[in-house]
Design an enzyme around this catalytic site. Sequence first.
Site, PDB file in Angstrom:
ATOM      1  N   SER A  27     -91.075 -27.926  55.212  1.00 59.27           N
ATOM      2  CA  SER A  27     -91.683 -27.745  53.898  1.00 59.27           C
ATOM      3  C   SER A  27     -92.549 -28.932  53.523  1.00 59.27           C
ATOM      4  O   SER A  27     -92.300 -30.053  53.928  1.00 59.27           O
ATOM      5  CB  SER A  27     -90.614 -27.562  52.821  1.00 59.27           C
ATOM      6  OG  SER A  27     -91.228 -27.464  51.551  1.00 59.27           O
ATOM      7  N   LYS A  59     -84.519 -22.758  54.558  1.00 54.98           N
ATOM      8  CA  LYS A  59     -85.933 -22.885  54.168  1.00 54.98           C
ATOM      9  C   LYS A  59     -86.361 -21.692  53.305  1.00 54.98           C
ATOM     10  O   LYS A  59     -87.097 -21.850  52.326  1.00 54.98           O
ATOM     11  CB  LYS A  59     -86.827 -22.992  55.415  1.00 54.98           C
ATOM     12  CG  LYS A  59     -88.338 -22.922  55.124  1.00 54.98           C
ATOM     13  CD  LYS A  59     -88.809 -24.127  54.373  1.00 54.98           C
ATOM     14  CE  LYS A  59     -90.222 -24.131  53.822  1.00 54.98           C
ATOM     15  NZ  LYS A  59     -91.255 -23.280  54.283  1.00 54.98           N
ATOM     16  N   HIS A  71     -84.983 -22.204  49.899  1.00 59.41           N
ATOM     17  CA  HIS A  71     -85.805 -23.257  49.295  1.00 59.41           C
ATOM     18  C   HIS A  71     -87.053 -22.632  48.657  1.00 59.41           C
ATOM     19  O   HIS A  71     -87.398 -22.907  47.523  1.00 59.41           O
ATOM     20  CB  HIS A  71     -86.191 -24.289  50.365  1.00 59.41           C
ATOM     21  CG  HIS A  71     -87.345 -25.172  49.983  1.00 59.41           C
ATOM     22  ND1 HIS A  71     -88.664 -24.726  49.993  1.00 59.41           N
ATOM     23  CD2 HIS A  71     -87.401 -26.446  49.557  1.00 59.41           C
ATOM     24  CE1 HIS A  71     -89.459 -25.695  49.588  1.00 59.41           C
ATOM     25  NE2 HIS A  71     -88.718 -26.756  49.321  1.00 59.41           N
ATOM     26  N   ASN A  72     -87.713 -21.767  49.418  1.00 58.52           N
ATOM     27  CA  ASN A  72     -88.926 -21.141  48.894  1.00 58.52           C
ATOM     28  C   ASN A  72     -88.623 -20.227  47.713  1.00 58.52           C
ATOM     29  O   ASN A  72     -89.407 -20.159  46.766  1.00 58.52           O
ATOM     30  CB  ASN A  72     -89.639 -20.356  49.998  1.00 58.52           C
ATOM     31  CG  ASN A  72     -90.381 -21.252  50.959  1.00 58.52           C
ATOM     32  OD1 ASN A  72     -89.979 -22.393  51.185  1.00 58.52           O
ATOM     33  ND2 ASN A  72     -91.435 -20.754  51.554  1.00 58.52           N
ATOM     34  N   GLU A  98     -88.239 -22.280  44.777  1.00 61.14           N
ATOM     35  CA  GLU A  98     -89.599 -22.712  44.413  1.00 61.14           C
ATOM     36  C   GLU A  98     -90.288 -21.644  43.540  1.00 61.14           C
ATOM     37  O   GLU A  98     -90.935 -21.969  42.541  1.00 61.14           O
ATOM     38  CB  GLU A  98     -90.359 -22.949  45.718  1.00 61.14           C
ATOM     39  CG  GLU A  98     -91.802 -23.306  45.631  1.00 61.14           C
ATOM     40  CD  GLU A  98     -92.407 -23.399  47.054  1.00 61.14           C
ATOM     41  OE1 GLU A  98     -91.809 -24.039  47.944  1.00 61.14           O
ATOM     42  OE2 GLU A  98     -93.479 -22.811  47.272  1.00 61.14           O
TER      43      GLU A  98
HETATM   44  P1  NDP Z   1    -101.832 -20.285  61.046  1.00 59.47           P
HETATM   45  O1  NDP Z   1    -100.646 -19.607  60.517  1.00 59.47           O
HETATM   46  O2  NDP Z   1    -103.149 -20.034  60.420  1.00 59.47           O
HETATM   47  O3  NDP Z   1    -101.944 -19.975  62.622  1.00 59.47           O
HETATM   48  C1  NDP Z   1    -103.041 -20.410  63.416  1.00 59.47           C
HETATM   49  C2  NDP Z   1    -102.566 -20.881  64.760  1.00 59.47           C
HETATM   50  O4  NDP Z   1    -101.846 -19.845  65.439  1.00 59.47           O
HETATM   51  C3  NDP Z   1    -103.717 -21.273  65.666  1.00 59.47           C
HETATM   52  O5  NDP Z   1    -103.319 -22.408  66.390  1.00 59.47           O
HETATM   53  C4  NDP Z   1    -103.858 -20.055  66.546  1.00 59.47           C
HETATM   54  O6  NDP Z   1    -104.456 -20.318  67.790  1.00 59.47           O
HETATM   55  C5  NDP Z   1    -102.421 -19.687  66.743  1.00 59.47           C
HETATM   56  N1  NDP Z   1    -102.239 -18.308  67.199  1.00 59.47           N
HETATM   57  C6  NDP Z   1    -102.448 -17.178  66.487  1.00 59.47           C
HETATM   58  N2  NDP Z   1    -102.165 -16.106  67.233  1.00 59.47           N
HETATM   59  C7  NDP Z   1    -101.767 -16.552  68.455  1.00 59.47           C
HETATM   60  C8  NDP Z   1    -101.326 -15.934  69.647  1.00 59.47           C
HETATM   61  N3  NDP Z   1    -101.206 -14.605  69.733  1.00 59.47           N
HETATM   62  N4  NDP Z   1    -100.997 -16.724  70.692  1.00 59.47           N
HETATM   63  C9  NDP Z   1    -101.083 -18.064  70.601  1.00 59.47           C
HETATM   64  N5  NDP Z   1    -101.492 -18.702  69.505  1.00 59.47           N
HETATM   65  C10 NDP Z   1    -101.818 -17.967  68.427  1.00 59.47           C
HETATM   66  O7  NDP Z   1    -101.587 -21.879  61.089  1.00 59.47           O
HETATM   67  P2  NDP Z   1    -100.916 -22.873  60.030  1.00 59.47           P
HETATM   68  O8  NDP Z   1    -101.064 -24.213  60.617  1.00 59.47           O
HETATM   69  O9  NDP Z   1    -101.382 -22.623  58.651  1.00 59.47           O
HETATM   70  O10 NDP Z   1     -99.363 -22.456  60.042  1.00 59.47           O
HETATM   71  C11 NDP Z   1     -98.582 -22.477  61.225  1.00 59.47           C
HETATM   72  C12 NDP Z   1     -97.178 -22.031  60.913  1.00 59.47           C
HETATM   73  O11 NDP Z   1     -96.608 -22.897  59.949  1.00 59.47           O
HETATM   74  C13 NDP Z   1     -97.066 -20.624  60.308  1.00 59.47           C
HETATM   75  O12 NDP Z   1     -95.908 -20.001  60.824  1.00 59.47           O
HETATM   76  C14 NDP Z   1     -96.894 -20.875  58.843  1.00 59.47           C
HETATM   77  O13 NDP Z   1     -96.182 -19.829  58.206  1.00 59.47           O
HETATM   78  C15 NDP Z   1     -96.092 -22.158  58.856  1.00 59.47           C
HETATM   79  N6  NDP Z   1     -96.193 -22.978  57.672  1.00 59.47           N
HETATM   80  C16 NDP Z   1     -97.371 -23.179  57.055  1.00 59.47           C
HETATM   81  C17 NDP Z   1     -97.472 -23.969  55.938  1.00 59.47           C
HETATM   82  C18 NDP Z   1     -98.783 -24.202  55.302  1.00 59.47           C
HETATM   83  O14 NDP Z   1     -98.799 -24.851  54.245  1.00 59.47           O
HETATM   84  N7  NDP Z   1     -99.860 -23.723  55.879  1.00 59.47           N
HETATM   85  C19 NDP Z   1     -96.279 -24.617  55.362  1.00 59.47           C
HETATM   86  C20 NDP Z   1     -95.100 -24.420  56.110  1.00 59.47           C
HETATM   87  C21 NDP Z   1     -95.067 -23.612  57.203  1.00 59.47           C
HETATM   88  P3  NDP Z   1    -106.063 -20.136  67.983  1.00 59.47           P
HETATM   89  O15 NDP Z   1    -106.664 -21.398  67.453  1.00 59.47           O
HETATM   90  O16 NDP Z   1    -106.227 -19.983  69.448  1.00 59.47           O
HETATM   91  O17 NDP Z   1    -106.459 -18.927  67.191  1.00 59.47           O
END
Ligand code: NDP
Length: 477
Positions: free
Chosen positions: A128, A182, A185-186, A189
Amino acid sequence: DAADIGVTGMAVMGSNLARNLARNGFKVAIHNRSVGKTETVMDEHGSDGEFFPSESMADFVASLQKPRAAIIMVKAGKPTDAVIDELAGLMDEGDIIVDAGNALFTDTRRREAALRERGLHFVGAGVSGGEEGALNGPSIMPGGTKESYARLGPMLEKISAHVDRAPCCTHVGADGAGHFVKMVHNGIEYADMQVISEAYDLMSKALGKSAGEIGEVFAEWNKGDLESFLIEITAEVLHHTDARTGEPFVDVILDQAAQKGTGAWTVQTALDLGVPVTGIAEATFARSTSGSVPQREAGRKVLPAESQTLEIADPAQFIDDLQKALYAAKLVSYSQGFDEIAAGAEEFGWDIDLGAMARIWRGGCIIRARFLDRITEAYERNATLPLLLSDEYFTTEIAKCIPAWRRIVAFAATSGYPVPVFSSTLSYYDAIRAERLPAALVQAQRDYFGAHTYQRVDAEGTFHVEWTEDRRETKQD
Ligand code: NDP
């Protein structure tokens, strides 16, 4: 020379987590499905520490020190499953796969069981704090085996937020425990954000205060018991002016709140477990209500208010009441959330230290707040407290808030302002402390139409009335 740990998924969260690890002196292998993102991290942040970039998953795995530990930070759902499969195929017995995305804990349990069969450790870790947290110190809630925590714990604790030199990371429990915590937690929130918004709404509508003036009130509240990240950012948001119009920023935002699902998961899970998380549920439904556009359109036109606009004789007193009502509603929401964690631990066999959960939420995460210390202390006094609110600190605090809380809810109801979290938490409070509930009548109705039987206050056993015949009472075994 091999990497201490790896991160695959170089979008915002993954790259920041990798940089955080590198800045803390760990050698970090990095990988992304499309190579461009990995290159960008190296170009822009390569100097943060020692990175081992790989173009292929095979090279990524090969660059890891054994037993290997790889963190997955990709899109939740199917992409996570795909990456787990790919990684697992390249790993050896004893290696560790960490999913640090927002997975539903039941998915984590399923994945953990499948990987355990193959001799691999699977750790669902709640993270988080958004992108800022990932880079500078998140709150981390890892599940999985104790063995995997022995390898990962020191690294995760080091990169987590610290409060009073204590890390905001601890081993939560087996398999999906980390993602479960987690999730709750959300949910908390959601409740916290909604009740803050209800206080804002009353100050705006009933007191006619401007956004900036309300921002001042929140800034003031942030110096007391309510001190928290969410109150702090609320003050900041309310002070912000829209660049395009010069109007208060909050006034130009469409009044529809979106959601990504973790609040709904918390409520769905609570329904399955039979835990009344009314504050979280109402907060989640409040977002749904805000997004019910055709219904709001229809309701706005025809529904009579029949409300009575009450005169506020003493605005300072009203604001003081709001502050107390907010604190009370917040205590109930947290208490309900901790009940859900306790129920989940019971149901799924997790040995969760509830006090430690409050402790690791003190920094890094969105609900970080001063009063979380009070929750830790309550569970230190009694680790199996059946109701957080029944701890002596909370009974004393809530006692100071009750008259104000009732005045606020009564005021809102009479005046026609919606306060779902203020009012549902108060109803819960009055229910949980009631000597006797009308559930007796509900049970009698159930016995009448469905022969569902009932229990008596004056005798052991299960009884049923033959309602359709002679109203004869039978004892059932
Ligand atoms: P995203 O959820 O936008 O995911 C993008 C990433 O996933 C890229 O690296 C992309 O690779 C990869 N990806 C998507 N599809 C595939 C696939 N089929 N095979 C391999 N790689 C794939 O990224 P975030 O950084 O925002 O979030 C990552 C995780 O963290 C998520 O599960 C999210 O729920 C969690 N999270 C996010 C928070 C936030 O504030 N954003 C907070 C806490 C948790 P490519 O570049 O090749 O497309």
